[in-house]
Design an enzyme around this catalytic site. Structure first.
Site, PDB file in Angstrom:
ATOM      1  N   THR A 110       0.847  -1.186   0.000  1.00  0.00           N
ATOM      2  CA  THR A 110       0.000   0.000   0.000  1.00  0.00           C
ATOM      3  C   THR A 110       0.880   1.233   0.000  1.00  0.00           C
ATOM      4  OG1 THR A 110      -1.682   1.264   1.139  1.00  0.00           O
ATOM      5  CG2 THR A 110      -0.254  -0.074   2.551  1.00  0.00           C
ATOM      6  N   GLU A 116      -5.317  -2.986   2.908  1.00  0.00           N
ATOM      7  CA  GLU A 116      -5.220  -3.752   4.156  1.00  0.00           C
ATOM      8  C   GLU A 116      -6.467  -4.588   4.433  1.00  0.00           C
ATOM      9  OE1 GLU A 116      -4.399  -0.619   3.735  1.00  0.00           O
ATOM     10  OE2 GLU A 116      -2.693  -0.004   4.974  1.00  0.00           O
ATOM     11  N   LYS A 162      -5.835  11.385  -2.864  1.00  0.00           N
ATOM     12  CA  LYS A 162      -6.088  10.252  -3.754  1.00  0.00           C
ATOM     13  C   LYS A 162      -6.619  10.774  -5.076  1.00  0.00           C
ATOM     14  CE  LYS A 162      -6.999   5.498  -3.251  1.00  0.00           C
ATOM     15  NZ  LYS A 162      -7.831   4.421  -2.740  1.00  0.00           N
ATOM     16  N   TRP A 202      -2.463   7.174  -4.848  1.00  0.00           N
ATOM     17  CA  TRP A 202      -2.108   8.065  -3.748  1.00  0.00           C
ATOM     18  C   TRP A 202      -1.005   9.055  -4.114  1.00  0.00           C
ATOM     19  CZ3 TRP A 202      -5.243   8.409   0.141  1.00  0.00           C
ATOM     20  CH2 TRP A 202      -5.956   7.298   0.577  1.00  0.00           C
TER      21      TRP A 202
HETATM   22  P1  AMP Z   1      -5.975   1.834  -0.890  1.00  0.00           P
HETATM   23  O1  AMP Z   1      -5.359   1.083   0.212  1.00  0.00           O
HETATM   24  O2  AMP Z   1      -4.997   2.473  -1.800  1.00  0.00           O
HETATM   25  O3  AMP Z   1      -6.992   0.991  -1.609  1.00  0.00           O
HETATM   26  O4  AMP Z   1      -6.789   3.045  -0.263  1.00  0.00           O
HETATM   27  C1  AMP Z   1      -7.718   2.896   0.762  1.00  0.00           C
HETATM   28  C2  AMP Z   1      -8.327   4.234   1.085  1.00  0.00           C
HETATM   29  O5  AMP Z   1      -9.051   4.743  -0.043  1.00  0.00           O
HETATM   30  C3  AMP Z   1      -9.340   4.237   2.203  1.00  0.00           C
HETATM   31  O6  AMP Z   1      -8.734   4.248   3.479  1.00  0.00           O
HETATM   32  C4  AMP Z   1     -10.104   5.523   1.911  1.00  0.00           C
HETATM   33  O7  AMP Z   1      -9.385   6.668   2.353  1.00  0.00           O
HETATM   34  C5  AMP Z   1     -10.142   5.540   0.397  1.00  0.00           C
HETATM   35  N1  AMP Z   1     -11.399   4.932  -0.097  1.00  0.00           N
HETATM   36  C6  AMP Z   1     -11.592   3.674  -0.534  1.00  0.00           C
HETATM   37  N2  AMP Z   1     -12.872   3.489  -0.925  1.00  0.00           N
HETATM   38  C7  AMP Z   1     -13.512   4.667  -0.717  1.00  0.00           C
HETATM   39  C8  AMP Z   1     -14.847   5.128  -0.917  1.00  0.00           C
HETATM   40  N3  AMP Z   1     -15.807   4.373  -1.426  1.00  0.00           N
HETATM   41  N4  AMP Z   1     -15.123   6.418  -0.580  1.00  0.00           N
HETATM   42  C9  AMP Z   1     -14.173   7.234  -0.074  1.00  0.00           C
HETATM   43  N5  AMP Z   1     -12.896   6.869   0.123  1.00  0.00           N
HETATM   44  C10 AMP Z   1     -12.569   5.594  -0.188  1.00  0.00           C
END
Ligand code: AMP
Length: 542
Positions: free
Chosen positions: A185, A331, A440, A445
């Protein structure tokens, strides 16, 4: 007293064997980077997985517990790698091609990949760092012409590697708690962190998502897997399609809206996944140039960033296509919640229903969520009380790979997400903010802290604070607010973009800059990002 049921292994091999025995006639269709179409069956794929297993163990010397990297788009061979690598007891480490070269080098060395399977079109990226990769003994080229030239050492061609292998392979008996896949991540501050999925977590995540209350997949579906296979095992879709008997359509690098629309029509796709940026692009392209026939697409599952209300509404009103929002993290395998209406919502107005669908939704069975406030108390489920979202469950990380990041976990065993949320009386979670100092953009990211320290290394810059601002295409984008050492100095935006391009890839570099007198600070002297965001929203950031 122990139950008296069989200890049947929940492994990726169990998924593969099931897909082959019940759905061997189902299709995997790939659109290759050159736009050409390739189709074969789950049964054909199964045989190639066994050939791959022979090649991995006999030709490439891969043993149980070894790390094997993939650096590739979505296509049939990448699905074979998911099953073949984990089937022999090794770990399928999918490397995110969109990270910076420094990060890619770090994660390959940190994971100790022995072999990397790489798409021909992505070879130039790996060539730049290959001399720095300490553990890689072989590179296997996918979709490369015979005379493909590269400076990568010890290369083999995927098709040649498989060609002379036997279709007979006895899968080793694996422990379901052994590692099957790994993804780093970058959604954290500091170095990327490895999340090591187990066979069991992968199996349970995939079976749960199939259910009608969750992803709603069956053997009547044809699913377009837009989420890249280098993102969180593509949200479990390469596994759940074999379990549900859904045809799989894989677009490789054909991710432009027009290309996606063409594939949706040609393959009569009725379900799909993707981040909001992809669906915003598809929606606007369809509005501009409405397709002549009605699409078979019924539903698209969105996660990664918030699904805008306007997109849910627009797609449904104009094209009769339903957007369903899910939330998750690398995660959490990734899917943790999904927002679907229930019969008790039938009597609500369209607006009230939309408000529920725009929330991130209820936890999947097998997952628990809670909100913990700043003072450490549990927030009531009233839809108003905000705090950090914490999660635990059968496919949630219990510890990062090789690091002891105890600050990410609570003493009572919950994972701290860094998302600030509410949960309402019916269990629907809604993301309100983020404690992570990250942006994001288009599903990837960007570290605001890394941008700030790079900018503050510029001799004319005294302070730089980077925040996320809303963007119609990318959902979020970075904005840099800058304080100059000498107010009368001038720096052109182009100069800053050029300056940052030494350390950052293009999508990470802010295109928006504001020159201000002072960065607002908190009582302890930190940049007050909340205040900067508020001033920006009110047009007062000067
Ligand atoms: P990643 O580990 O790169 O998949 O990112 C996870 C993060 O993406 C989460 O902790 C959120 O901050 C953001 N995220 C994922 N899904 C959503 C969603 N449906 N709405 C808003 N933020 C999201």
């Amino acid at each position: 007293m122990e139950g008296l049921m069989m200890n049947y292994p929940l492994t990726t091999t169990t998924i593969l064997e099931y897909g082959n025995s019940v759905y061997h006639h189902k299709k995997i269709i790939t659109y290759l980077p050159d736009g050409s179409r390739h189709e074969y069956s789950f049964g054909d794929m199964y045989k190639r997985c066994k050939k791959l297993a022979n090649a991995l163990t006999q030709k490439l010397g891969i043993k149980e517990g070894d790390m094997v990297g993939t650096f590739a788009w979505n296509h049939g061979p990448h699905v074979e790698l998911y099953y073949g690598i984990s089937g022999v007891g090794a770990v399928c480490h999918t490397i995110n091609i969109r990270l910076s070269l420094n990060q890619i080098e770090y994660i390959i060395n940190n994971s100790e990949d022995k072999v990397i399977f790489v798409d021909a079109s992505l070879v130039p990226l790996l060539e730049k760092i290959a001399p720095l990769l300490e553990t890689v003994t072989h590179y296997v080229l996918i979709n490369a012409p015979k005379d493909f030239s590269t400076t990568l050492p010890n290369t083999l061609h995927y098709e040649e590697l498989l060609a002379d292998q036997s279709e007979d392979f006895e899968w080793p008996a694996l422990n379901e708690n052994d590692a099957s896949g790994m993804c780093y991540t970058s959604g954290t501050t500091g170095l990327p962190k490895g999340v090591l999925y187990s066979h069991r977590s992968t199996f349970l995540h995939a079976t749960t998502i199939i259910s009608p209350n969750a992803g709603n997949f069956s053997n009547r579906d044809t699913v377009l897997l837009i989420v890249p296979q280098f993102h969180v095992m593509a949200w479990g879709f390469p596994y759940l399609c074999l379990l549900s008997g859904s045809n799989m359509v894989l677009p490789s690098s054909n991710l432009q809206p027009e290309a996606i629309i063409k594939i949706l029509i040609a393959e009569k796709v009725n379900k799909a996944n993707g981040v909001p940026t992809i669906w915003l692009g598809v929606y606007h392209a369809m509005k501009k140039n409405p397709p002549k026939e009605k699409l078979a697409l019924e539903e698209y599952l969105v996660g990664g960033s918030a699904l805008p209300k306007s997109l849910i509404e627009g797609f449904e009103k104009n094209f009769g296509i339903r957007g369903v929002q899910a939330w998750g993290m690398t995660e959490t395998s990734p899917l943790g919640t999904v927002s679907r209406l229930q019969p008790k919502h039938d009597h609500l107005s369209a607006e009230e229903q939309l408000a529920i669908r725009a929330k991130q939704g209820t936890a999947f069975p097998g997952v628990e969520i809670r909100i913990v406030t700043d003072d450490g108390t549990m927030a009531p489920a009233d839809g108003k009380s905000m705090g950090e979202l914490q999660i635990k469950g059968a496919w949630t990380v219990s510890s990062y790979f090789k690091t002891n990041n105890s600050e990410s976990f609570t003493e009572d065993g919950w994972f701290k997400t860094g998302d600030v949320s509410t949960i309402d009386e019916d269990g629907y979670m809604e993301i309100k903010d983020r404690t992570k100092d990250l942006i994001k953009s288009g599903g990837e990211w960007i570290s605001s802290v890394a941008l700030e320290s790079a900018l503050m290394a510029h001799p004319k810059i005294k302070e730089a604070a980077v925040i996320a601002i809303p963007d119609e295409k990318w959902v979020e984008k970075p904005l840099a607010s800058i304080v100059l050492v000498n107010e009368e100095d001038k720096i052109l935006e182009e100069e800053l973009i050029e300056f940052l391009s030494r350390d950052f890839v293009k999508y990470q570099i802010p295109k928006d800059y504001i020159f201000i007198k002072e960065v607002p600070k908190t009582s302890v002297g930190k940049f007050d990002k909340k205040e900067i965001r508020r001033l920006f929203a009110e047009g007062k950031l000067t």
